[in-house]
Design an enzyme around this catalytic site. Structure first.
Site, PDB file in Angstrom:
ATOM      1  N   GLU A 122       0.801  -1.208   0.000  1.00 43.72           N
ATOM      2  CA  GLU A 122       0.000   0.000   0.000  1.00 43.72           C
ATOM      3  C   GLU A 122       0.842   1.270   0.000  1.00 43.72           C
ATOM      4  O   GLU A 122       1.971   1.287   0.484  1.00 43.72           O
ATOM      5  CB  GLU A 122      -0.971  -0.009   1.170  1.00 43.72           C
ATOM      6  N   CYS A 174       3.653   8.435   0.408  1.00 46.41           N
ATOM      7  CA  CYS A 174       4.253   7.531   1.388  1.00 46.41           C
ATOM      8  C   CYS A 174       4.300   6.142   0.769  1.00 46.41           C
ATOM      9  O   CYS A 174       3.279   5.620   0.348  1.00 46.41           O
ATOM     10  CB  CYS A 174       3.382   7.533   2.656  1.00 46.41           C
ATOM     11  N   CYS A 204       6.902  -7.136   7.145  1.00 44.62           N
ATOM     12  CA  CYS A 204       8.010  -6.545   7.896  1.00 44.62           C
ATOM     13  C   CYS A 204       8.391  -7.529   8.996  1.00 44.62           C
ATOM     14  O   CYS A 204       7.536  -8.233   9.526  1.00 44.62           O
ATOM     15  CB  CYS A 204       7.547  -5.231   8.530  1.00 44.62           C
ATOM     16  N   CYS A 256       7.055  -4.596  15.709  1.00 49.96           N
ATOM     17  CA  CYS A 256       6.650  -3.583  16.689  1.00 49.96           C
ATOM     18  C   CYS A 256       5.198  -3.873  17.101  1.00 49.96           C
ATOM     19  O   CYS A 256       4.347  -4.150  16.263  1.00 49.96           O
ATOM     20  CB  CYS A 256       6.761  -2.178  16.091  1.00 49.96           C
ATOM     21  N   CYS A 277       2.080  -1.939  15.576  1.00 49.02           N
ATOM     22  CA  CYS A 277       2.054  -1.747  14.124  1.00 49.02           C
ATOM     23  C   CYS A 277       1.398  -2.918  13.405  1.00 49.02           C
ATOM     24  O   CYS A 277       1.757  -4.074  13.640  1.00 49.02           O
ATOM     25  CB  CYS A 277       3.486  -1.549  13.627  1.00 49.02           C
ATOM     26  N   GLY A 304       7.134  -2.024   6.013  1.00 46.36           N
ATOM     27  CA  GLY A 304       8.511  -2.480   5.845  1.00 46.36           C
ATOM     28  C   GLY A 304       9.515  -1.627   6.584  1.00 46.36           C
ATOM     29  O   GLY A 304       9.235  -0.499   6.978  1.00 46.36           O
ATOM     30  N   GLU A 305      10.707  -2.210   6.782  1.00 42.55           N
ATOM     31  CA  GLU A 305      11.817  -1.476   7.380  1.00 42.55           C
ATOM     32  C   GLU A 305      12.817  -1.198   6.252  1.00 42.55           C
ATOM     33  O   GLU A 305      13.513  -2.107   5.795  1.00 42.55           O
ATOM     34  CB  GLU A 305      12.441  -2.319   8.509  1.00 42.55           C
ATOM     35  N   SER A 329      12.390   6.445   7.021  1.00 40.58           N
ATOM     36  CA  SER A 329      12.082   6.201   8.427  1.00 40.58           C
ATOM     37  C   SER A 329      12.580   4.820   8.852  1.00 40.58           C
ATOM     38  O   SER A 329      12.370   3.840   8.149  1.00 40.58           O
ATOM     39  CB  SER A 329      10.561   6.286   8.612  1.00 40.58           C
ATOM     40  N   LEU A 377      11.458   6.298  17.528  1.00 43.29           N
ATOM     41  CA  LEU A 377      11.986   6.115  18.879  1.00 43.29           C
ATOM     42  C   LEU A 377      10.900   5.523  19.791  1.00 43.29           C
ATOM     43  O   LEU A 377      11.081   4.460  20.374  1.00 43.29           O
ATOM     44  CB  LEU A 377      12.507   7.458  19.399  1.00 43.29           C
ATOM     45  N   CYS A 437      -0.725   3.223   8.636  1.00 44.59           N
ATOM     46  CA  CYS A 437       0.119   2.134   9.109  1.00 44.59           C
ATOM     47  C   CYS A 437      -0.339   0.706   8.780  1.00 44.59           C
ATOM     48  O   CYS A 437      -0.640  -0.084   9.668  1.00 44.59           O
ATOM     49  CB  CYS A 437       0.291   2.251  10.620  1.00 44.59           C
TER      50      CYS A 437
END
Ligand code: SAH
Length: 345
Positions: free
Chosen positions: A92, A105, A112, A116, A119, A159-160, A191, A215, A333
């Site tokens: 997406e 975005c 991922c 987290c 998320c 994703g990271e 990010s 963070l 998200c």
């Protein structure tokens, strides 16, 4: 595997075409079609001989995403795209029109593996990395669809990005290339949840892109409760790396801080967060957490979020509270992809 033409730099494309016995200028034409005209197929490439187009479609890959679903917010014009990849995976992307320019975005992975707790993107784990072309084409399809120029790109979708480092770099180079969309490096934000070695490697690339650090908690103990990556890297290590990133690139870093009621919004949290931001010279972006059903987290009410921001400001830290946009279209998200997966399972 067939060569994915849209993931190649101009020089690489030249080499591929020379090898096929073509003239070098054909590579420039092809590159132009892909990255400037945003062509969605070889057929559109009118100034390339038909024989070459046929040869290319036989022996190489041309990445072009299919729009599976599109939702537009009635509230603010935000558009959310669900794109299908060649292998059937869904990703997406979000289009956000602003007065000062349009922002997209994008996702960097299908799924991922960071896990987290708050998320939705990590729920099914990592499926695979996206190629440079798959990252680029999210922007290309959206620019084509809206008919408006994209001026800002944030790699903040599923994703990271630093877990897909090689393709990310390739993507960044193609995106900001003067022969392509030529988006200013300064208008690109990546990010990360804080992969220390990769942050240091990225700093060495000397790109003028903004780094945003997720963070979300001001101490290692608290961070471990919501982000498994905190077991691997301490806040100390991460702050050192992002501070260095800021110094090497001259770009101010951003801290993303999802406000979770009763978890990370106390006076003490504000004081610790301020100290970290000052040390790294960071701007803080407060994001009232978007509720994900299982996690049981909720956002503080607006007044409390504002009070938290005030405490940071008092410490002379630069802070913004992120506007909630696209709330009526699952724009936050990983929610649309997730809904799709639930519906089709
Ligand atoms: N993996 C990257 C980028 C993806 S997420 C990263 O960790 O930064 C983009 C941002 O949205 C991150 O700061 C992420 O922590 C945040 N986020 C994810 N789920 C959220 C939620 N439910 N509410 C608020 N922010 C969330």
């Amino acid at each position: 595997m067939k060569t994915d033409l849209k993931s190649l730099t101009k020089e690489e494309l030249e080499a591929v075409l020379l090898e096929k016995g073509e003239k070098k200028y054909r590579a420039a034409q092809l590159y132009d079609w892909m990255h400037r005209h945003l062509a969605d197929s070889f057929e559109q490439m009118g100034n390339l001989p038909k024989s070459l187009r046929e040869k290319l479609s036989e022996d190489s890959e041309y990445t072009c995403l299919q729009t599976e679903r599109l939702q537009q917010s009635a509230l603010d014009g935000t558009r959310k795209y669900l794109f299908a990849l060649k292998d059937g995976q869904m990703i997406e992307s979000v289009w956000m029109p602003y007065h000062h320019g349009n922002s997209v975005c994008i996702s960097s992975q299908a799924g991922c593996r960071m896990g987290c707790k708050f998320c939705a993107s990590g729920i099914g784990g990592l499926i695979r990395n996206l190629s440079a072309a798959e990252m680029l084409d999210q922007i290309y399809r959206i620019q084509k669809d809206t008919g408006e120029r994209v001026s800002n790109v944030v790699v903040m979708g599923t994703g990271e990005p630093l877990d897909n480092y090689e393709y990310l770099l390739r993507f960044l180079r193609l995106l900001t290339d003067e022969n392509g969309l030529h988006i200013s490096q300064r208008n690109v934000t990546v990010s990360t949840c804080g992969l220390v070695e990769r942050i240091r490697a990225l700093a060495e690339e000397k790109l003028a892109i903004t780094l945003a650090l997720s963070l979300h908690a001001p101490t290692d103990e608290k961070r471990k409760e919501i982000m498994p990556i905190a077991y691997k890297y301490s806040i100390r290590q991460i702050i050192d790396a992002v501070t260095e990133y800021g110094q090497t690139t001259g770009r101010r870093v951003t801290f993303e801080y999802s406000l979770i009621a009763g978890f990370n919004d106390s006076d003490e949290d504000a004081a610790k967060l301020s100290a970290l931001a000052k040390e790294a010279g960071a701007h803080i972006n407060l994001i009232p957490v978007n509720p994900v059903t299982e996690a049981g987290f909720s956002a503080p009410i607006r007044k409390e979020a504002e009070a938290f921001a005030k405490k940071l400001e008092k410490n002379r830290v630069n802070v913004t509270i992120r506007r909630t946009i696209g709330a009526d279209i699952d724009a936050a998200c990983g929610q649309l992809r997730r809904k799709y997966r639930e519906e089709s399972s």
